[in-house]
Write an enzyme that holds these catalytic residues in place. Structure first.
Site, PDB file in Angstrom:
ATOM      1  N   GLU A 137       2.610  -3.821  -8.312  1.00 22.84           N
ATOM      2  CA  GLU A 137       1.950  -3.334  -7.089  1.00 22.84           C
ATOM      3  C   GLU A 137       0.426  -3.422  -7.218  1.00 22.84           C
ATOM      4  OE1 GLU A 137       3.888  -3.098  -4.833  1.00 22.84           O
ATOM      5  OE2 GLU A 137       5.803  -2.354  -5.556  1.00 22.84           O
ATOM      6  N   ASN A 194       0.825  -1.198   0.000  1.00 20.04           N
ATOM      7  CA  ASN A 194       0.000   0.000   0.000  1.00 20.04           C
ATOM      8  C   ASN A 194       0.867   1.258   0.000  1.00 20.04           C
ATOM      9  OD1 ASN A 194      -2.840   0.345  -0.183  1.00 20.04           O
ATOM     10  ND2 ASN A 194      -2.812   1.379   1.792  1.00 20.04           N
TER      11      ASN A 194
END
Length: 268
Positions: free
Chosen positions: A247, A124
């Site tokens: 990601e 994150n």
């Protein structure tokens, strides 16, 4: 690592488990006072040149048993082959981490990171950085293109003087401005400690998507010059192709946003 005296890397992704890290096959088993790790990690930035890795492995039968281990990469049983022939992120050294009966002391386990909350919280943070990095790539593409179309003459006047050129520039400026404002707002939420993972997903999804579209559109205005390394636009476009996937793929972020909106997880 903090002082720059050692290089680290992050070993989560596997050859068959990227978007679904809970299915990882890397295992850590107890052997006396030690842990023994076996498995393979893939697409790991810096692994061929790193001194230490944080490797995530399953110590049991479910994702709740996933734990992180601090692994010196000169430990016997470890190899880190380089991934060659990349067409994107070519300046980044990318490789594997292959673990073959790698023995580690009990102290190598991260004591407070149990389950996937540890690695996902790290991801994150990386996604938040991408929200801003993608905007920077798009901005350089647009600034380069603005300068180019002023200097490039076609049919007796600058390329900048044509309506199609200006509509492209206007649309790209609009999307870049919206992406910058989104990044700024997410930064304010992060400073306030109120940012939520799905908001980071929204920023990553939008800003990478729009940055890639801007880079591709800028390439059209540069014509053949746009495919050379004399200008940065296609380099940014190639790199953003990877950023679109790493990601968390765009599709995963769409599902994260969808889950936040509906309350239903659609991953399976």
């Amino acid at each position: 690592m903090v002082t720059g005296e050692a290089i680290g890397c992050f070993g989560l992704t596997e050859p068959d488990f990227g978007s679904n890290p809970a299915g990882m096959r890397t295992r850590a088993r107890r052997d006396g006072e030690d842990w023994v790790l076996n498995g393979t990690k893939m697409w790991i930035t810096n692994s061929p040149v790193a001194d230490v890795a944080v490797v995530w492995a399953n110590t049991g039968e479910s994702s709740r048993d996933i734990r992180g281990f601090v692994v010196p990469l000169d430990t016997p049983g470890i190899s880190c082959p380089v991934i060659h022939r990349k067409l994107s992120l070519r300046a980044s050294v990318t490789g594997e981490i292959v673990l073959d009966d790698v023995r580690l002391p009990d102290s190598a386990m991260l004591p407070e990171a149990a389950g996937l909350s540890g690695p996902l919280s790290c991801l994150n943070e990386a996604r938040f950085g991408i929200v801003f990095g993608a905007v920077g790539a798009a901005r350089e593409c647009l600034e380069t293109t603005l300068a180019y179309v002023e200097d490039r003459e076609i049919f007796g006047k600058p390329l900048a003087g044509y309506q199609i050129t200006q509509t492209k520039l206007a649309d790209m400026t609009l999307e870049l401005g919206k992406a910058m404002l989104l990044a700024l707002q997410l930064g304010r939420l992060k400073d306030a400690g109120t940012i939520r993972p799905e908001q980071v997903s929204l920023g990553k999804l939008n800003n990478v998507r729009e940055a890639l579209a801007i880079a591709r559109e800028c390439r059209t205005l540069l014509g053949a010059n746009g495919i050379t390394l004399e200008y940065p636009v296609l380099r940014h476009a190639n790199n953003l192709e990877s950023v679109l996937t790493y990601e968390g793929t765009s599709e995963v972020h769409q599902l994260m946003i969808g889950q936040a909106l509906t309350g239903h997880a659609a991953y399976r």
